[in-house]
Motif scaffolding. Sequence first.
Motif, PDB file in Angstrom:
ATOM      1  N   LYS A 118       0.822  -1.206   0.000  1.00 25.35           N
ATOM      2  CA  LYS A 118       0.000   0.000   0.000  1.00 25.35           C
ATOM      3  C   LYS A 118       0.860   1.262   0.000  1.00 25.35           C
ATOM      4  N   ALA A 119       1.993   1.195   0.664  1.00 26.61           N
ATOM      5  CA  ALA A 119       2.898   2.352   0.670  1.00 26.61           C
ATOM      6  C   ALA A 119       3.421   2.618  -0.734  1.00 26.61           C
ATOM      7  N   HIS A 120       3.754   1.567  -1.476  1.00 24.91           N
ATOM      8  CA  HIS A 120       4.224   1.737  -2.856  1.00 24.91           C
ATOM      9  C   HIS A 120       3.109   2.286  -3.740  1.00 24.91           C
ATOM     10  N   GLU A 121       1.886   1.835  -3.542  1.00 19.62           N
ATOM     11  CA  GLU A 121       0.769   2.347  -4.328  1.00 19.62           C
ATOM     12  C   GLU A 121       0.532   3.829  -4.035  1.00 19.62           C
ATOM     13  N   VAL A 122       0.667   4.203  -2.779  1.00 22.24           N
ATOM     14  CA  VAL A 122       0.498   5.606  -2.398  1.00 22.24           C
ATOM     15  C   VAL A 122       1.539   6.477  -3.089  1.00 22.24           C
ATOM     16  N   GLU A 123       2.753   5.970  -3.218  1.00 26.80           N
ATOM     17  CA  GLU A 123       3.815   6.733  -3.871  1.00 26.80           C
ATOM     18  C   GLU A 123       3.457   7.104  -5.304  1.00 26.80           C
ATOM     19  N   LEU A 124       2.607   6.309  -5.945  1.00 22.07           N
ATOM     20  CA  LEU A 124       2.259   6.543  -7.344  1.00 22.07           C
ATOM     21  C   LEU A 124       1.156   7.577  -7.528  1.00 22.07           C
ATOM     22  N   VAL A 125       0.317   7.786  -6.514  1.00 24.77           N
ATOM     23  CA  VAL A 125      -0.852   8.647  -6.709  1.00 24.77           C
ATOM     24  C   VAL A 125      -0.917   9.835  -5.769  1.00 24.77           C
ATOM     25  N   ALA A 126      -0.235   9.785  -4.636  1.00 22.71           N
ATOM     26  CA  ALA A 126      -0.374  10.841  -3.624  1.00 22.71           C
ATOM     27  C   ALA A 126       0.701  11.913  -3.790  1.00 22.71           C
ATOM     28  N   PRO A 127       0.393  13.142  -3.376  1.00 23.01           N
ATOM     29  CA  PRO A 127       1.411  14.204  -3.379  1.00 23.01           C
ATOM     30  C   PRO A 127       2.544  13.867  -2.415  1.00 23.01           C
ATOM     31  N   GLN A 128       3.664  14.559  -2.595  1.00 23.85           N
ATOM     32  CA  GLN A 128       4.856  14.270  -1.808  1.00 23.85           C
ATOM     33  C   GLN A 128       4.623  14.460  -0.323  1.00 23.85           C
ATOM     34  N   GLU A 129       3.742  15.383   0.046  1.00 23.46           N
ATOM     35  CA  GLU A 129       3.474  15.631   1.470  1.00 23.46           C
ATOM     36  C   GLU A 129       2.975  14.363   2.154  1.00 23.46           C
ATOM     37  N   PHE A 130       2.039  13.672   1.498  1.00 19.70           N
ATOM     38  CA  PHE A 130       1.529  12.445   2.120  1.00 19.70           C
ATOM     39  C   PHE A 130       2.527  11.303   1.993  1.00 19.70           C
ATOM     40  N   VAL A 131       3.249  11.245   0.891  1.00 20.96           N
ATOM     41  CA  VAL A 131       4.260  10.194   0.718  1.00 20.96           C
ATOM     42  C   VAL A 131       5.278  10.242   1.852  1.00 20.96           C
ATOM     43  N   GLU A 132       5.695  11.449   2.247  1.00 22.37           N
ATOM     44  CA  GLU A 132       6.653  11.599   3.346  1.00 22.37           C
ATOM     45  C   GLU A 132       6.015  11.178   4.667  1.00 22.37           C
ATOM     46  N   ALA A 133       4.756  11.552   4.882  1.00 23.29           N
ATOM     47  CA  ALA A 133       4.064  11.140   6.106  1.00 23.29           C
ATOM     48  C   ALA A 133       3.941   9.620   6.164  1.00 23.29           C
ATOM     49  N   ALA A 134       3.671   8.995   5.023  1.00 25.96           N
ATOM     50  CA  ALA A 134       3.571   7.531   4.969  1.00 25.96           C
ATOM     51  C   ALA A 134       4.921   6.893   5.276  1.00 25.96           C
ATOM     52  N   ARG A 135       5.986   7.502   4.802  1.00 29.51           N
ATOM     53  CA  ARG A 135       7.327   6.963   5.072  1.00 29.51           C
ATOM     54  C   ARG A 135       7.632   6.987   6.566  1.00 29.51           C
ATOM     55  N   GLN A 136       7.226   8.048   7.246  1.00 28.05           N
ATOM     56  CA  GLN A 136       7.429   8.122   8.690  1.00 28.05           C
ATOM     57  C   GLN A 136       6.606   7.058   9.420  1.00 28.05           C
ATOM     58  N   VAL A 137       5.407   6.783   8.924  1.00 25.90           N
ATOM     59  CA  VAL A 137       4.594   5.721   9.510  1.00 25.90           C
ATOM     60  C   VAL A 137       5.302   4.381   9.356  1.00 25.90           C
ATOM     61  N   LEU A 138       5.838   4.113   8.178  1.00 24.79           N
ATOM     62  CA  LEU A 138       6.544   2.856   7.930  1.00 24.79           C
ATOM     63  C   LEU A 138       7.706   2.676   8.911  1.00 24.79           C
ATOM     64  N   LEU A 139       8.499   3.722   9.075  1.00 26.67           N
ATOM     65  CA  LEU A 139       9.654   3.635   9.976  1.00 26.67           C
ATOM     66  C   LEU A 139       9.207   3.361  11.410  1.00 26.67           C
ATOM     67  N   SER A 140       8.159   4.051  11.844  1.00 22.90           N
ATOM     68  CA  SER A 140       7.683   3.888  13.215  1.00 22.90           C
ATOM     69  C   SER A 140       7.098   2.494  13.432  1.00 22.90           C
ATOM     70  N   VAL A 141       6.301   2.020  12.476  1.00 19.84           N
ATOM     71  CA  VAL A 141       5.699   0.688  12.599  1.00 19.84           C
ATOM     72  C   VAL A 141       6.782  -0.382  12.567  1.00 19.84           C
ATOM     73  N   ASP A 142       7.814  -0.195  11.741  1.00 15.05           N
ATOM     74  CA  ASP A 142       8.920  -1.169  11.691  1.00 15.05           C
ATOM     75  C   ASP A 142       9.620  -1.267  13.046  1.00 15.05           C
ATOM     76  N   ARG A 143       9.841  -0.118  13.685  1.00 11.89           N
ATOM     77  CA  ARG A 143      10.486  -0.133  15.001  1.00 11.89           C
ATOM     78  C   ARG A 143       9.605  -0.853  16.024  1.00 11.89           C
ATOM     79  N   TYR A 144       8.328  -0.543  16.004  1.00 12.35           N
ATOM     80  CA  TYR A 144       7.412  -1.175  16.950  1.00 12.35           C
ATOM     81  C   TYR A 144       7.308  -2.673  16.693  1.00 12.35           C
ATOM     82  N   SER A 145       7.324  -3.054  15.417  1.00 17.87           N
ATOM     83  CA  SER A 145       7.255  -4.470  15.061  1.00 17.87           C
ATOM     84  C   SER A 145       8.481  -5.224  15.571  1.00 17.87           C
TER      85      SER A 145
END
Length: 257
Positions: free
Chosen positions: A109-136
């Motif tokens: 879903k993060a890769h799909e977002v990269e294709l359609v969303a503006p950079q502002e949301f893409v960066e926010a999604a990247r921060q979510v990925l990093l945080s979820v990876d740490r928690y995981s």
Amino acid sequence: MKYFEDNPEIFAALVAAIAVAGGLLGSVIGARIQANGGRDQAAAAREAARIAAEAQRVAALWAARQLQIAQFVQSARDVVDVCNRYYEEGDDGSLILPLRDATQAMRLKAHEVELVAPQEFVEAARQVLLSVDRYSSEASEHGQTGHTHLLITRLLASEDEDVARTARLAEHALLHGGPEGMGHEVRLRAVAAVPGVSEGQARALLHDAEHPPRWNARLNSGRNDVEEKLREAVRAGRAVLQSEVDVVPSPPSRHRR
């Protein structure tokens, strides 16, 4: 004029020629006007088609963004839910596949977002990925000890006085190192004496307690960070979708009769 009076056939021919020439000129002028009008109509039709196509493209892109943003946020929450189960249920090996599948779905879903969303949301999604990876990672490594400590904490309020006393002794051994002179093995036995806690679980929990930051601090910090990053992603998504903009329905068009 007298010449034409003396030669009426020439005059008639001249009049006919002038009439033909006038008709031809009128036809040429009329054709040019029609051609210009046709070009204007064609240009207007092309412009209308372009505007309609652009409106369709914008509507389709908005719908795609709405769907992908919502699915990404949900996929991140799905990973967090599996991580929470490590602490709530313990790690018996049954959560490995659900965590892997949920993580893969989130990354897709993060890769799909990269294709359609503006950079502002893409960066926010990247921060979510990093945080979820740490928690995981924390959940995979320390979820079992977290579950064991949760069990001991719940037994502190047991109606069985012996069980509650055993839980209090284990909690004291974990938090304060136990009474003076209590060595590692004694502390280990105190923790392992709690009903439902194996020696292996006791060793892991005691190890975490001796190597700060403790699991519960990491748990709370990780959860709080994930939730904050998700809130930021939702805010970015709402900005992309202009969720705060009021949508006023257009009045029905009135056709002339």
